[in-house]
Write a protein that holds these residues in place. Structure first.
Motif, PDB file in Angstrom:
ATOM      1  N   VAL A  70     -33.808 -85.115  84.499  1.00 55.21           N
ATOM      2  CA  VAL A  70     -35.168 -85.480  84.882  1.00 55.21           C
ATOM      3  C   VAL A  70     -36.142 -84.823  83.908  1.00 55.21           C
ATOM      4  O   VAL A  70     -36.112 -83.608  83.729  1.00 55.21           O
ATOM      5  N   PRO A  71     -36.992 -85.622  83.256  1.00 60.21           N
ATOM      6  CA  PRO A  71     -37.921 -85.020  82.295  1.00 60.21           C
ATOM      7  C   PRO A  71     -38.905 -84.093  82.995  1.00 60.21           C
ATOM      8  O   PRO A  71     -39.323 -84.337  84.121  1.00 60.21           O
ATOM      9  N   ARG A  72     -39.246 -82.999  82.315  1.00 58.09           N
ATOM     10  CA  ARG A  72     -40.200 -82.061  82.885  1.00 58.09           C
ATOM     11  C   ARG A  72     -41.596 -82.685  82.893  1.00 58.09           C
ATOM     12  O   ARG A  72     -41.995 -83.336  81.927  1.00 58.09           O
ATOM     13  N   PRO A  73     -42.321 -82.522  83.988  1.00 54.98           N
ATOM     14  CA  PRO A  73     -43.675 -83.098  84.028  1.00 54.98           C
ATOM     15  C   PRO A  73     -44.591 -82.418  83.022  1.00 54.98           C
ATOM     16  O   PRO A  73     -44.432 -81.235  82.698  1.00 54.98           O
ATOM     17  N   PRO A 109     -41.453 -79.326  76.243  1.00 52.23           N
ATOM     18  CA  PRO A 109     -41.133 -80.525  75.447  1.00 52.23           C
ATOM     19  C   PRO A 109     -42.289 -81.507  75.327  1.00 52.23           C
ATOM     20  O   PRO A 109     -42.413 -82.206  74.330  1.00 52.23           O
ATOM     21  N   GLN A 110     -43.144 -81.604  76.339  1.00 49.94           N
ATOM     22  CA  GLN A 110     -44.299 -82.510  76.273  1.00 49.94           C
ATOM     23  C   GLN A 110     -45.400 -81.976  77.182  1.00 49.94           C
ATOM     24  O   GLN A 110     -45.558 -82.410  78.317  1.00 49.94           O
TER      25      GLN A 110
END
Length: 224
Positions: A10-13, A199-200
């Protein structure tokens, strides 16, 4: 027996929906901590939009400072950085062998050439705004490695800056420790333990380097 299914990570928010929102929040945080009548200096390219919006939120002034990492390879972590006309800021833990000296000298010259080029793009070679004994705050978009903001601080001090702090919406824990160990005031609402940073951190991340650079150059020209 059922075959286990693979689950995708799950991508980090994102920490903030946009860079402009992150900059505004950073400016409000600094104002709340007593940073007033500051000159914010956005490190090119990632710190420019952050600094511009932080300055607007806190009623400060804004300009850009040109800096570039020094790398021995595009996929390798930076070993230092250059900013403006100041000497290189190098990682003190990097001890190159004789076989790397020539490559290191070439990497430093490449970084210096990028700085010279970006001075034309971002400030059209105009002088940086006068410091006038104001509090100066170096602002970057994310500080994973400390060398670029340290290089920017060195350049500012060489130009006569006496009250220099460093700010960013997000930083790695290792970078934060390095900056504090050097004695700089450091303002950062989000410090992450991951050595590679977030990461984003911003939801409006653009694809590729060029669109971000073009936007930051346009913002920088508005500061003139």
């Amino acid at each position: 027996m059922a075959t286990p299914t693979k689950t995708s990570a799950v991508p980090r928010p994102s920490l903030s929906p946009t860079r402009s929102a992150a900059g505004a929040a950073l400016g409000q945080l600094m104002a709340g901590q007593g940073y007033v009548s500051c000159l914010l200096l956005g490190v090119t390219p990632e710190g420019v939009e952050i600094a511009a919006n932080a300055a607007k939120a806190m009623g400060g002034s804004f300009d850009v400072i040109v800096a570039s990492f020094i790398r021995l390879g595009s996929n390798l972590a930076p070993i230092g950085a250059m900013a403006e006309s100041a000497p290189a800021e190098m990682d003190p833990d990097f001890l190159p062998g004789m076989n790397l000296i020539e490559k290191l000298e070439s990497a430093i010259e490449e970084s210096r050439a990028r700085v010279r080029q970006d001075l034309v793009l971002y400030r059209t070679q105009r002088p940086i705004k006068k410091f006038e004994n104001r509090q100066l705050v170096i602002v970057d978009g994310q500080v994973i490695y400390p060398w670029r903001v340290l290089a920017a601080a060195k350049a500012v001090e060489q130009l006569g800056g006496r009250r220099v702090a460093i700010a960013t919406p997000v930083a790695s824990e290792s970078a934060a420790d390095r900056l504090r160990a050097r004695g700089y005031e450091f303002i950062c609402p989000n410090i992450v333990t991951d050595a590679t940073g977030h990461p984003q951190p911003y939801g409006d991340a653009v694809g590729g380097d060029t669109p971000e650079r073009l936007k930051s150059i346009m913002i920088a020209h508005q500061a003139a």
